[in-house]
Design a protein around this motif. Structure first.
Motif: not given
Length: 210
Positions: A71-93
């Motif tokens: 579960m942790k391996e799959h979670f890390d992969k999903l979280f990496a994609k979620m982090e990329e989206v949040l840093l580019q579209l939500v937490l980015n000016i």
């Protein structure tokens, strides 16, 4: 984790976006660990109710750890994609957005050379302020010394006034004239004392020769 400092976003949010994502990651991970412990507990209770079950708690723990790793391996992969989206579209000016506190820079642009000159001028002003503060402190110390000297002079003047009053009471006339005569008499007495000492020395030398 992204290594981009994202300083402008940090200025706006008050925290680094990477720190935010790290806390979210830790929260999800903690929740995953707690969920697996709950699942393990439920499995142990279910197996206890089955007669003749040969599965031990240690075997269940090994299976839980394997499933947790999966579960942790799959979670890390999903979280990496979620982090990329949040840093580019939500937490980015966006680059074309200017914060309200920085609009003054747009109204009054400043080149790198002008900024350097302002910094140098600021350093000179700070040095002048420190020098003036030191000079003011020295003047205050000198003023305090002058107050002490003034107080001592006032005491001396009071003493002279007292002596002048005493001289007037005893009919000695002007204190300044009396003081001048007293000084002359003192000098004469000092001269006489020196003559006596010299004669005494000569008499002692004569007695020693005899």
């Amino acid at each position: 984790m992204s290594v981009d400092p994202m300083a402008y976003e940090t200025q706006f949010f008050g925290f680094t976006p990477q720190t935010c994502m790290l806390r979210v990651y830790i929260a999800f991970q903690d929740y995953l660990f707690e969920m697996m412990l709950v699942v393990e507990g439920v499995m142990l209770k279910k197996l206890d109710g089955i007669p003749g079950c040969k599965i031990s708690p240690s075997q269940i723990r090994k299976c839980t750890e394997k499933f947790l790793l999966f579960m942790k391996e799959h979670f890390d992969k999903l979280f990496a994609k979620m982090e990329e989206v949040l840093l580019q579209l939500v937490l980015n000016i966006p680059k074309n957005v200017l914060l309200p506190e920085d609009r003054v820079q747009e109204e009054y642009p400043c080149s790198k050379e002008e900024f350097q000159a302002l910094q140098e001028e600021l350093q000179q002003l700070q040095q002048q302020c420190r020098a003036e503060a030191a000079a003011e402190q020295a003047l205050r110390a000198e003023l305090e010394e002058q107050k002490v000297v003034k107080a001592e002079l006032e005491k001396i003047l009071q003493c002279f006034d007292g002596l002048e009053n005493i001289c007037r009471e005893h009919g000695a006339g002007n204190f300044k004239e009396s003081f001048a005569l007293l000084t002359q008499s003192s000098k004469k007495l000092q001269g006489v004392l020196k003559d006596v000492e010299e004669k005494s020395k000569k008499m002692k030398q004569h007695d020693q020769l005899m």
